[in-house]
Structures are given as structure tokens and as C-alpha cells.
Design a protein around this motif. Sequence first.
Motif, short mmCIF file in Angstrom:
data_model
loop_
_atom_site.label_atom_id
_atom_site.label_comp_id
_atom_site.label_asym_id
_atom_site.label_seq_id
_atom_site.Cartn_x
_atom_site.Cartn_y
_atom_site.Cartn_z
N PHE A 154 58.47 81.69 91.66
CA PHE A 154 58.35 83.13 91.76
C PHE A 154 58.64 83.71 90.37
O PHE A 154 59.74 83.56 89.84
N LEU A 155 57.64 84.38 89.80
CA LEU A 155 57.73 84.87 88.43
C LEU A 155 57.49 86.37 88.39
O LEU A 155 56.71 86.91 89.19
N ALA A 168 62.44 84.85 95.84
CA ALA A 168 63.03 83.52 95.69
C ALA A 168 64.27 83.37 96.57
O ALA A 168 64.45 82.36 97.25
N VAL A 169 65.12 84.39 96.58
CA VAL A 169 66.32 84.34 97.41
C VAL A 169 65.94 84.26 98.88
O VAL A 169 66.52 83.50 99.66
N ASP A 170 64.95 85.04 99.26
CA ASP A 170 64.48 85.03 100.65
C ASP A 170 63.93 83.67 101.03
O ASP A 170 64.19 83.15 102.12
N ARG A 171 63.18 83.07 100.14
CA ARG A 171 62.58 81.77 100.43
C ARG A 171 63.62 80.68 100.60
O ARG A 171 63.43 79.73 101.36
N PRO A 180 60.51 72.69 96.75
CA PRO A 180 61.48 73.15 95.74
C PRO A 180 61.05 74.51 95.19
O PRO A 180 59.87 74.77 94.98
N VAL A 181 62.03 75.40 94.98
CA VAL A 181 61.76 76.77 94.57
C VAL A 181 62.40 77.04 93.21
O VAL A 181 63.53 76.62 92.96
N GLU A 182 61.68 77.73 92.34
CA GLU A 182 62.21 78.17 91.06
C GLU A 182 61.90 79.65 90.88
O GLU A 182 60.94 80.17 91.45
N ASN A 183 62.71 80.33 90.09
CA ASN A 183 62.54 81.76 89.84
C ASN A 183 62.76 82.02 88.35
O ASN A 183 63.79 81.65 87.80
N VAL A 184 61.77 82.63 87.69
CA VAL A 184 61.89 83.00 86.28
C VAL A 184 61.53 84.47 86.15
O VAL A 184 60.45 84.89 86.59
#
Length: 281
Positions: A154-155, A168-171, A180-184
Motif C-alpha cells: 500500500f503506497l 495497510a493497518v486494516d489489511r 505479506p503486507v508492506e506500507n510505504v
Amino acid sequence: MAAQLDTLLRTLRGEWCQWCSDQARRSHMFSNPTAYAGGAVNVSAQLCALCYELPYLIRARIGGLLQVTALSIRTFRNGNSRVVVVVTDDAVYVVIRGTVFTSLKSWMVNLDFGKKQWMNGKVHAGFLQMHVQAKSFYMPIIRRQSSRDKQVLFLGHSQGGAIAYLSAVDRMRLGRVRQPVENVTFGQPRTGDRAFSRLAEKRTGGACTRVTNSRDIVVGLPSVIQGYDHFRFSFHYESGGNVVRRLQAPGAGWFNPMPSISNHSMKRYAARAQLNSGKDL
């Protein structure tokens, strides 16, 4: 008596080991939770910059950044928000556009800064509304990507960074993550109150990379006085462009005697991300 003493020692030893384990886990979670991977952050920055372009330009240029297998673009009338979903062989990129300076609808989202209850805290009402709207578009695409090995990123920049952060927090909540989840995020404004921000840190661990720029005025908004707080860990581009790691005290304010709106531009962030593309922290 000896047996009782032995039992007591075993109990104390067990409690001590548990305490050490808790401290180690807490240290990992809070003292050094995020990493700056220069190459990945640079690609994320270029995607966020591209998200501001017209859809036909996005389609024409996206191949220069990633080997794309599918591309979906949606611009919502509500809030003039845009979501670009890029699918590759090993990842799904959900890119959310930030504030469009010439759009009143976009600014109305930012100004809707009353807080709404969400999870165990309160978050920015306008950003939450845009998150719910964006989710209706990107979630069906993510669900079709059933591979557990395919990463979801999630960008976003500015307002889009706040929405991507909520996404991202919700996911990742309630252990429902398949992939796997990443947030930038770049130039992300404050998104929720202290209770929500601490929850987000625990839930996302090292998955969030919040990038800030020297003198960027937006990262200090909405204010602490309004009851807002940040995800405390960030990577900061200094005035010379060099990236450094930062830790902000809980509830800390933000002050710069010479704040800059130009340093908030995604083009400025993209240039500095490219400058630091070979650096890992």
C-alpha cells in the motif's frame, strides 16, 4: 524446605525468562521496527509520482518501472481520489494519489479532520471515508490474487499516504492477512489519535516505512493540539537529500521555523528517493 526453594527458584527463573522474552519482543517491535530498502523505496516513490499523471500516461509509462501483468485505475468523484492497482508476478501494488492542489473536492477531504472511532482509537474522518471508498475497488483485485506468496504493498503520498496507511493497518488486523503486507508513504499527515497510532505500530511492526522530507509542512498536520499523533518511526530526507532514521516521541509536536510546501511535492520526494536508491538502513 529444599523442594520448596527449588520450586520457587524455578518459578522465578520462568518469570525472568518470560520477562526477557517480552523485552526482546518489545525491543524488536518498537526500537528498530522498520527498514529502509533504497531500491524498493525508490520504485514506490516513482509509482506515487506517476499516480498524479493522466490515466493514459500511467498506462504508457508503468512498464518502465515494473513488469506488469494487470493494471487497474479508478478516479472517484467523491474526494477526487484515485487508486491505481498494479499486479506483477510476485506483488500487488495499491497506489493512492494524494491531494490535488487545484481540486476543491480533494481539499474538502483534508479539512474533514473531525475524528471517528475506528478499531480501538479515533482517526481522521475524511481519510477514513476515502479508505472505505478505495477498499471497495482494490479488495476484489487482491482477492483474485490468491497466492499466499504474493506481497501486497500500500503506497501513497500526502493524503494518499494517510489512506494507504489506514489500508495497510486494516489489511493486517485480526490476523486475517493471507499475503505479506508492506506500507510505504511519503509526506504522510497525521492520521489518528495516540491510541490508534500505538495500535498501528503493534499491528504493523516493521511493515510500515514512513518517509518525510526536510521542512515538509504537511507531516506536522493535523496538529497535536487537535488530538492527533503519528506512527513514531520514520526515515527523513535531510536538507542535503541524505536519508536518516528518526524516532518521534509519543504525542510530540512538529515545528520548523521555515516550513515549506514545495518540499512536500511528490516530485521532490521522488528525486530524493532516487538519490538514496542504493542505500539500506
